[in-house]
Design a protein around this motif. Structure first.
Motif, PDB file in Angstrom:
ATOM      1  N   ALA A 191      69.982   5.629  40.445  1.00  0.00           N
ATOM      2  CA  ALA A 191      69.943   7.084  40.372  1.00  0.00           C
ATOM      3  C   ALA A 191      71.070   7.542  39.466  1.00  0.00           C
ATOM      4  O   ALA A 191      72.031   6.833  39.240  1.00  0.00           O
ATOM      5  CB  ALA A 191      70.125   7.681  41.756  1.00  0.00           C
ATOM      6  N   GLY A 192      70.956   8.711  38.972  1.00  0.00           N
ATOM      7  CA  GLY A 192      72.046   9.205  38.130  1.00  0.00           C
ATOM      8  C   GLY A 192      71.543  10.251  37.182  1.00  0.00           C
ATOM      9  O   GLY A 192      70.338  10.407  36.966  1.00  0.00           O
ATOM     10  N   GLY A 193      72.457  11.006  36.634  1.00  0.00           N
ATOM     11  CA  GLY A 193      72.093  12.062  35.716  1.00  0.00           C
ATOM     12  C   GLY A 193      71.625  13.287  36.461  1.00  0.00           C
ATOM     13  O   GLY A 193      71.331  13.251  37.651  1.00  0.00           O
ATOM     14  N   ILE A 204      81.308  12.315  36.407  1.00  0.00           N
ATOM     15  CA  ILE A 204      81.636  11.117  35.631  1.00  0.00           C
ATOM     16  C   ILE A 204      81.002   9.899  36.297  1.00  0.00           C
ATOM     17  O   ILE A 204      80.384   9.072  35.634  1.00  0.00           O
ATOM     18  CB  ILE A 204      83.166  10.953  35.522  1.00  0.00           C
ATOM     19  N   VAL A 205      81.128   9.820  37.613  1.00  0.00           N
ATOM     20  CA  VAL A 205      80.609   8.656  38.329  1.00  0.00           C
ATOM     21  C   VAL A 205      79.081   8.601  38.240  1.00  0.00           C
ATOM     22  O   VAL A 205      78.502   7.556  37.979  1.00  0.00           O
ATOM     23  CB  VAL A 205      81.047   8.697  39.797  1.00  0.00           C
ATOM     24  N   LEU A 206      78.456   9.761  38.455  1.00  0.00           N
ATOM     25  CA  LEU A 206      77.000   9.773  38.503  1.00  0.00           C
ATOM     26  C   LEU A 206      76.379   9.957  37.128  1.00  0.00           C
ATOM     27  O   LEU A 206      75.157   9.976  36.994  1.00  0.00           O
ATOM     28  CB  LEU A 206      76.511  10.895  39.432  1.00  0.00           C
ATOM     29  N   THR A 250      80.060  19.322  32.601  1.00  0.00           N
ATOM     30  CA  THR A 250      81.314  19.339  31.850  1.00  0.00           C
ATOM     31  C   THR A 250      82.205  18.134  32.138  1.00  0.00           C
ATOM     32  O   THR A 250      83.020  17.769  31.304  1.00  0.00           O
ATOM     33  CB  THR A 250      82.120  20.603  32.201  1.00  0.00           C
ATOM     34  N   GLY A 251      82.082  17.548  33.319  1.00  0.00           N
ATOM     35  CA  GLY A 251      82.984  16.484  33.728  1.00  0.00           C
ATOM     36  C   GLY A 251      83.156  15.365  32.707  1.00  0.00           C
ATOM     37  O   GLY A 251      84.252  15.162  32.177  1.00  0.00           O
ATOM     38  N   PRO A 252      82.059  14.642  32.412  1.00  0.00           N
ATOM     39  CA  PRO A 252      82.205  13.527  31.481  1.00  0.00           C
ATOM     40  C   PRO A 252      82.674  13.977  30.101  1.00  0.00           C
ATOM     41  O   PRO A 252      83.447  13.284  29.437  1.00  0.00           O
ATOM     42  CB  PRO A 252      80.778  12.955  31.396  1.00  0.00           C
ATOM     43  N   LEU A 274      89.133   6.424  37.741  1.00  0.00           N
ATOM     44  CA  LEU A 274      88.687   6.850  36.418  1.00  0.00           C
ATOM     45  C   LEU A 274      89.439   6.133  35.308  1.00  0.00           C
ATOM     46  O   LEU A 274      89.090   6.244  34.140  1.00  0.00           O
ATOM     47  CB  LEU A 274      88.891   8.352  36.246  1.00  0.00           C
ATOM     48  N   GLY A 275      90.508   5.415  35.669  1.00  0.00           N
ATOM     49  CA  GLY A 275      91.251   4.695  34.661  1.00  0.00           C
ATOM     50  C   GLY A 275      92.334   5.525  34.017  1.00  0.00           C
ATOM     51  O   GLY A 275      92.895   5.129  32.991  1.00  0.00           O
ATOM     52  N   ILE A 276      92.620   6.692  34.556  1.00  0.00           N
ATOM     53  CA  ILE A 276      93.704   7.472  33.982  1.00  0.00           C
ATOM     54  C   ILE A 276      94.853   7.645  34.959  1.00  0.00           C
ATOM     55  O   ILE A 276      95.788   8.379  34.699  1.00  0.00           O
ATOM     56  CB  ILE A 276      93.225   8.868  33.514  1.00  0.00           C
ATOM     57  N   GLY A 277      94.806   6.959  36.070  1.00  0.00           N
ATOM     58  CA  GLY A 277      95.936   7.012  36.995  1.00  0.00           C
ATOM     59  C   GLY A 277      96.740   5.748  36.807  1.00  0.00           C
ATOM     60  O   GLY A 277      97.218   5.459  35.714  1.00  0.00           O
TER      61      GLY A 277
END
Lengths: 336, 372, 727
Positions: free
Chosen positions: A170-172, A273-275, A280-282, B312-315
């Motif tokens: 799943a994702g997006g 970012i994770v999903l 805006t996150g990524p 996230l790789g930024i910490g």
């Protein structure tokens, strides 16, 4: 009421200025700038960028000037022309990149907020009225766990679970074909198909905290004398409950609403970012890593403004609910 | 004295002797979840002191042949029934069609376990060298993976134990910094009152209306990748406290304003106490319990934030081991599907955060039985 | 009751008999027992309470805190807290239809009781601020009962609400009906609350301390109103109060309660003038009143009301009772003792002496007020020939208040030119209603607030020193000389310190350079002075009762051997019986140590009891100051007269002349004082001059002074005076 809103609106402008300054200040913090990074990338590819070219490039984007000047240029262009600068990475104007993303973020955040309300308010009321019942204990425990689960971990876990069930990743938030496409019925349906996992992930912490606030507030309110007054008047119990304590318990909840909304926006960044959501996150994450400064500053600013709108909304809602706040301003208005 | 006072001089049979702290402790003890939280929290912090000894393996010990080694179960008896704690090694089978490996326990690979065994060398707290471990395979060259191994064959359990030291203390460091800022600014706000108070309050409201994670990401991204680990650690705790102090400042200010109006503070003034004596003898002891509660409730937020940033790789970044860094191992569906035990550090995060939340809740209720 | 054996010669009676026959009672409560479950135990809040509320009459429940008055009220309406349960007993209520309903046996969340609530039985409480929701207009909350009990259109309901608001004397009801509770004054809020209760014309009104939170002038008006409404609607009333003066104003029948038991019951005239139970006698004797001779020590009830969990075995009052009979009172529940057909008490001792009359004399002498031989030979006493020890000159204090960037700053004028002198050995009582600036005055004298203008001159070895001009550092040493006793014995101690540390703090802070041993000795001495055992010095304040805590507060004030003590409402948070103990202690200490008191209180009778001179404050000014006898016998200022008229005295209405006119309105907003005489909007004698000019007062010296253009001896004289002035 009108006076209250006016008064509250007066705060919007200084707040927005402050947000834009904070956003811009943050992206100037890292040592070096995009040009350095770009040069480093070129160098890795075996291409050498001399200092003259670097300076030329800096001049072109205004990166050679002190940051307050850069800020003033950026913000005045933004306000006057809707021009938020150039995205180095995307090689497009920032304004072309952000709107689709921002609107998805707003849709996701708002839906999450409504989701948390719909779930949390009835549960909170139920938990308070039937305190120390089995259901109350169940929800209290769930609430605690919900608050202790990091968003991204929950996202990962849900991804894993859906994978185990469906065998698919799943994702997006949208299927690829709808990205940057105009809003059609198909796109909305596609959005609805994807949005539930992020809502669940983002809403858990908020739901847990609302249940706790409402339960605690309501338990306090149930002891207040006006509840006794209502019951002594012969108002039926359920009706008295809804009209007085529940309504009173809503006040601290509403004033805490902006916190929850801001937390949702905040958490959205990481969950997206994770999903791999197309919000805006990524984009922000990528922009910050690449020192794509104008894009990053614009995104941080707009997320801040979104949070501010939430605060404004909750303040107005509170004034609408609570005559004490409303009247304070009418009276001052008469006096002044 | 005259008989008026004599008759009124009641002889209370039982005037309670307990102090205020004793009463708070008594109230706290009634809060069962709070007590559980207290013990779990104490246990975890105790563990962070002895990670080198508790962890069966070193933090960086790797073994490529044990890549994605699944968790092993402890058997207490051998097949012939004699008592001998051991784990079984795995036989690895390659499925050439799918390219996946499968692990089957091999009854012949008995790895005997014991207490206080020799193992990887370490320096306890970076000072005292040693090679003894509380628990592990008796033969130093054998390996035990109670919750499995990651893609480099590192023991997830050992690394999670090691990571607790960083993750649990970075919360403390962040909160300590926030506390200093919060007490200073909140105290100033409450003490000065008037215009200063208004300005500070507006500023706090503003900071609280900003979404924290984007800002944290922004600030954390400003830390160059090549920064040494220790420095990163402190920079991250600074980043966390930049936004974290506001809540504490509000509590401090609120308590300060409330106490300022109490008659006993007036009485202390009239007793001739100096400002500092009023602050430290009369005011501070009366809000320490609140502050402890708020601080306890602030730590989990910091832990969660560090975990998220590191993920996230930024910490924090490898080679530092924190729970967030460990969770980085789960980057995609593939790694989850292959090794779901990589979620183990996440479980520990949840337990730690839960314990701290329970503890903080219990403390808050005990310190302030009338407020929520 | 019925299961109690009756050894006296009187007939056993059921409460509903009351000499009037069963049919006259609207509500008969028999053997009601209510208990609360707490974490560790079960507490009995009401212990076999039997009461009867006659039709169209008022029954007053009177008693000290924790005696179960409010629990009784809530039990009738079945709105007890969740952890409470009715264990035993019945409450027979005759409904409109004439049927008897046992309120104790119906479901507390059921329809039967809901239909009665608000319609036939209504309730008002002490704190209208919290009893009315601030989120809905008062109109909305008034019509609510109509909505659930009558089938009425919104328009009709509103008309009805306006009508009832008019009846309860709400000013400008058309406007107030849409106001919110926080926009009304205290008196208006209580009127709104009464309107809410009366909208359905209930047959029983339960009033739980409805005037306790109000100023005395407002209280008088509200009591008048309640009585008027009761007579008009032929309503029965259960009126709960701790104030025997209020009882006298409103009651027909009285039931005295102690720790969940009714100890005595009878008509108001008998209870107030001829009580029999030692507790009732003690309560009445310990009450300072205007009619009692000032200066006399008050009789006290030893000790204080125990916590419910420490209820003594047998008779609950046995551990404080002067007639205590060991082996009986502390073993068996008290016996019923009938004095008259409608008057009875529960007491072993009374029952026993009824059987053997010869002991009666002994009891009477035991209960007679304690003679205080030292009364006439007070050491020192006020010395008006000496120089004043403290001189206040034109002391003013205003505070600025701003609530935000965009709001206007308000100037609150708390003190407006206060002057007076304080002589060695005297007690100056400072009396006034809430918000008159009396507490600010006390704090400003000490320098806790920097005065806006004026002087506070204190007599020292080097002549007079103006405290108002001194910086903090130099003020400190005078703080040993002038000490303060605070109102709230809960809030005035640092909960983290032991009693020893609390008292010793001032000694440690130096000025007197004492060694550790000196300090210990001194602390032990003051503990003994206030009548507390030094063994308690290592305890924390929360462990003590209210009265004991106030003693610790007095000990703290006395530790540095001050000359002047400012006592800010030192007894208003205490129960009547404990109040008398503390007042006696203060007087004894004054006599022994030659202290000067500035005694601040809202309670005229307490002030009269303790003061040599009295100053009356209104809107930050002294409006009248005079020697106590002079002031109370010949009050001149209309406000002083109004205060005295409003003060309820424990003399039944039928046995005294009706009190004169009550003043309306409320204390002015100190941020917005009226021009001219601040009292003129409420003054019945006000002329145009009063509206423009502010009357002056020279309150220095010890003679009678008044701030009024038309100082009165009698209202009649006043009127002729005004007329002659007008012509």
């Amino acid at each position: 009421m009108g006076r209250f809103i006016l008064n509250r609106m007066l705060w919007v402008i200084p707040t927005m200025i402050a947000i834009s300054i904070v956003a811009f200040a943050i992206i100037t913090l890292p040592p070096g700038d995009y040009v350095d990074r770009y040069a480093a990338v070129l160098a890795a590819q075996g291409d050498y960028m001399d200092d003259v070219r670097k300076e030329q490039m800096r001049e072109q984007y205004g990166l050679d000037r002190p940051w307050p000047v850069q800020y003033v240029n950026w913000i005045s262009d933004a306000v006057l022309h809707g021009d938020y600068g150039w995205s180095f990475e995307q090689e497009r104007p920032v304004s072309e990149v952000i709107w689709e993303r921002l609107s998805l973020t707003a849709i996701l955040s708002l839906s999450t907020l409504f989701f948390t309300w719909i779930v949390a308010i009835p549960i909170g009321i139920y938990s308070a009225v039937r305190k120390y019942s089995l259901t109350d204990y169940l929800f209290t425990t769930l609430g605690f766990v919900g608050l202790a689960l990091p968003n991204f971990l929950l996202a990962l876990a849900l991804m894993y679970i859906t994978y185990l069930i469906s065998g698919e990743a799943a994702g997006g938030l949208l299927s690829p074909q709808y990205l940057d496409a105009p809003w059609t019925l198909g796109k909305c349906v596609d959005l609805l198909k994807h949005i539930w996992i992020p809502i669940l992930v983002l809403g858990t912490a908020g739901t847990a905290s609302i249940i706790r606030t409402i339960r605690a507030n309501l338990l306090d309110e149930l002891r207040k004398p006006y509840v006794l007054t209502a019951r002594a008047k012969g108002v039926p119990e359920a009706r008295a409950l809804m009209k007085y304590p529940v309504r009173h318990a809503m006040n601290p909840f509403v004033s805490g609403l902006n916190d929850i909304f801001v937390n949702i926006i905040s958490g959205e960044t990481i969950v997206a970012i994770v999903l791999g959501l197309q919000t805006t996150g990524p984009l922000l994450y990528q922009a910050l890593r690449a020192e794509d400064s104008f894009l990053a500053a614009t995104l941080i600013m707009f997320l801040g403004i979104l949070g501010m709108i939430g605060t404004l909304f909750s303040d107005i809602l509170l004034a609408w609910l609570d005559p004490r706040i409303r009247r304070q301003f009418t009276r001052l208005g008469k006096a002044g | 004295m005259t008989d008026t006072t004599a008759t009124a001089a009641m002889q209370p049979t039982q005037i309670e002797r307990r102090s205020q702290s004793a009463l708070i402790w008594k109230r706290f003890k009634r809060h069962k979840l709070g007590l559980i939280g207290l013990w779990v929290t104490l246990f975890i912090y105790l563990c962070t002191l002895f990670v080198e000894i508790l962890a069966p393996q070193g933090a960086t010990a790797y073994s490529t042949k044990h890549a994605y080694y699944p968790p092993q179960r402890i058997h207490f008896f051998t097949e012939n029934g004699s008592f001998k704690p051991h784990v079984l090694g795995y036989k690895v089978k390659f499925d050439y069609d799918t390219g996946s490996r499968s692990f089957i326990p091999d009854p012949r690979k008995v790895i005997a376990l014991g207490f206080w065994v020799k193992g990887d060398k370490y320096k306890w707290l970076g000072l005292i060298p040693g090679d003894r471990h509380l628990f592990g395979p008796i033969k130093p060259r054998e390996k035990m993976f109670l919750v499995g191994a990651d893609r480099l064959g590192r023991d997830v359990l050992s690394r999670t134990i090691y990571a607790s030291r960083i993750s649990m203390t970075i919360g403390l460091a962040g909160v300590a910094l926030s506390l200093v800022l919060g007490i200073a600014i909140g105290g100033l706000s409450g003490y000065m009152g008037g215009f200063t108070d208004q300005i500070i309050q507006r500023f706090i409201e503003f900071l609280q209306s900003l979404p924290s994670i984007p800002l944290w990401i922004g600030l954390a991204a400003a830390i160059p990748a090549e920064t040494p680990p220790l420095e990163t650690y402190f920079l991250i705790s600074i980043v966390l406290s930049v936004l974290g102090w506001t809540g504490l400042a509000r509590v401090v200010r609120g308590r300060f304003l409330a106490l300022k109006e109490e008659d006993f503070i007036r009485a202390a003034t009239l007793d001739g106490c100096s400002t500092s004596r009023i602050l430290f003898r009369h005011m501070l002891p009366n809000f320490t319990s609140h502050i402890i509660a708020v601080v306890t409730l602030a730590i989990p937020g910091m832990i969660l934030a560090e975990t998220a940033l590191s993920y996230l790789g930024i910490g924090l970044r490898a080679p530092v081991v924190s729970w967030g860094v460990l969770l980085q191992e789960i980057q995609n569906i593939r790694s989850m599907a292959t090794a779901p035990w990589l979620f183990f550090p996440g479980l520990i995060v949840v337990i730690a955060v839960l314990a701290l939340n329970f503890l903080g809740d219990g403390l808050r209720d005990a310190a302030d039985p009338h407020e929520h | 009751m019925t299961n109690l054996s009756n050894t006296t010669g009187t007939m056993p009676k059921r409460p509903e008999d009351n000499g009037m026959g069963v049919s006259d009672n609207l509500l008969s409560m028999r053997n009601l027992t209510v208990s609360f479950k707490t974490d560790d135990t079960k507490l009995t809040a009401l212990n076999k309470v039997s009461l009867a509320i006659p039709e169209g009459k008022t029954l007053c429940l009177v008693g000290e805190s924790g005696c179960g008055k409010s629990v009784t009220a809530k039990a009738i309406l079945r709105v007890l807290a969740e952890n409470a349960s009715i264990d035993e007993g019945e409450m027979l209520f005759r409904t409109k239809s004439g049927a008897m309903t046992d309120l104790a046996s119906i479901r507390d969340r059921g329809e039967a009781i809901r239909k009665l609530r608000g319609d036939e039985i209504a309730m008002i409480y002490q704190e209208p601020m919290t009893a009315i929701s601030p989120l809905y207009s008062i109109g909305n909350q008034i019509v609510e009962a109509l909505r659930w009990h009558r089938n009425m259109s919104e328009k009709e309901a509103r008309r009805e609400a306006l009508e009832v608001l008019r009846q309860v004397g709400m000013p400008a009801p058309e406007r107030r009906i849409d106001s919110y509770s926080f926009e009304l004054s205290g008196g208006q809020r209580q009127r709104a609350m009464i309107a809410m209760a009366l909208i359905c014309r209930p047959r029983l009104l339960i009033a739980d301390e409805p005037t306790t939170a109000l100023d005395v002038t407002t209280q008088a008006v509200i009591l008048d109103l309640l009585r008027k409404m009761q007579e008009q609607d032929k309503m029965s009333m259960l009126f709960i109060t701790h104030d025997l003066g209020v009882v006298a104003e409103i009651a027909d029948e009285v039931a005295v309660m102690y720790m969940g038991n009714v100890v005595e019951r009878g008509p108001v005239e008998r209870i107030l003038t001829d009580p029999v139970h030692p507790y009732t006698k003690g309560l009445i004797a310990s009450l300072p009143t205007l009619s009692k001779k000032a200066g006399e020590s008050l009789k006290t009830i030893p000790g204080s009301v125990p916590h419910l969990k420490d209820r003594p075995k047998g008779c609950a009052f046995s551990n404080r009772c002067e007639l205590f009979i060991d082996g009986t009172c502390n073993q068996l529940p008290p016996l019923e003792y009938g004095i008259a057909p409608d008057h009875e008490a529960y007491c072993h001792a009374l029952a026993r002496c009824d059987a053997s009359p010869q002991t009666d004399a002994a009891i009477t002498s035991k209960l007679a007020p304690r003679k205080n031989e030292q009364d006439s030979s007070r050491k020192g006493g006020p010395d008006y020939n000496a120089d004043p020890i403290l001189k206040l000159r034109h002391l003013s204090k205003s505070f600025t208040q701003s609530s935000g960037f965009f709001s206007k700053t308000r100037h609150i004028h708390s003190l407006n030119g206060v002057s007076f002198d304080l002589w060695p050995g005297e007690t100056l009582g400072l009396v006034g209603e809430s918000g008159c600036g009396k507490s600010t005055l006390g704090q400003t004298v000490l320098g806790l607030h920097k005065p806006t203008s004026g002087a506070v001159e204190v007599q020292t070895e080097d002549g007079y020193v103006d405290l108002a001009q001194l910086p903090r550092k130099q003020l400190k040493k005078h703080w040993h000389d002038i000490r303060m006793v605070f109102q709230d014995p809960d809030g005035s101690f640092n909960p983290r310190l032991t009693v020893f540390d609390i008292i010793a703090e001032v000694l440690r802070m130096g000025g007197q350079s004492l060694t550790g041993k000196d300090i210990t000795k001194r602390v032990e001495d003051v503990m003994q002075m206030v009548g507390l055992d030094k063994a308690f010095l290592d305890r924390y304040p929360h462990a003590f009762s209210g009265g004991q805590r106030q003693r610790i507060g007095i000990a703290r004030a006395l530790a540095p051997q001050p000359r002047i003590v400012i006592a800010d409402e030192p007894v208003s948070a205490l129960d009547v019986s404990v109040q008398a103990q503390v007042l006696n202690l203060l007087k004894d200490l004054q006599r022994e140590l030659g202290l000067v008191y500035l005694f601040i209180s809202h309670d005229l009778s307490v002030v009269k009891h303790i003061s040599d001179r009295v100053a009356v404050m209104y809107a930050g000014q002294i409006v009248e100051i005079a020697p106590a006898d002079d002031l109370f016998n010949h009050p001149k200022h209309p406000y002083t007269r109004a205060l005295m008229a409003a003060l309820p005295e424990p003399i039944p209405r039928s046995m005294r002349e009706t009190k004169p006119h009550h003043i309306s309105g409320s204390v002015p907003d100190p941020a917005n004082l009226p021009k001219g005489c601040p009292f003129h909007p409420r003054c019945m004698f006000a002329t145009d001059k009063c509206k423009i000019e502010r009357p002056e007062i020279d309150a220095t010296g010890y003679q009678h002074a008044v701030s009024c253009f038309f100082p009165q001896l009698s209202p009649a004289a006043a009127e002729s005076d005004i007329q002659s002035h007008a012509h």
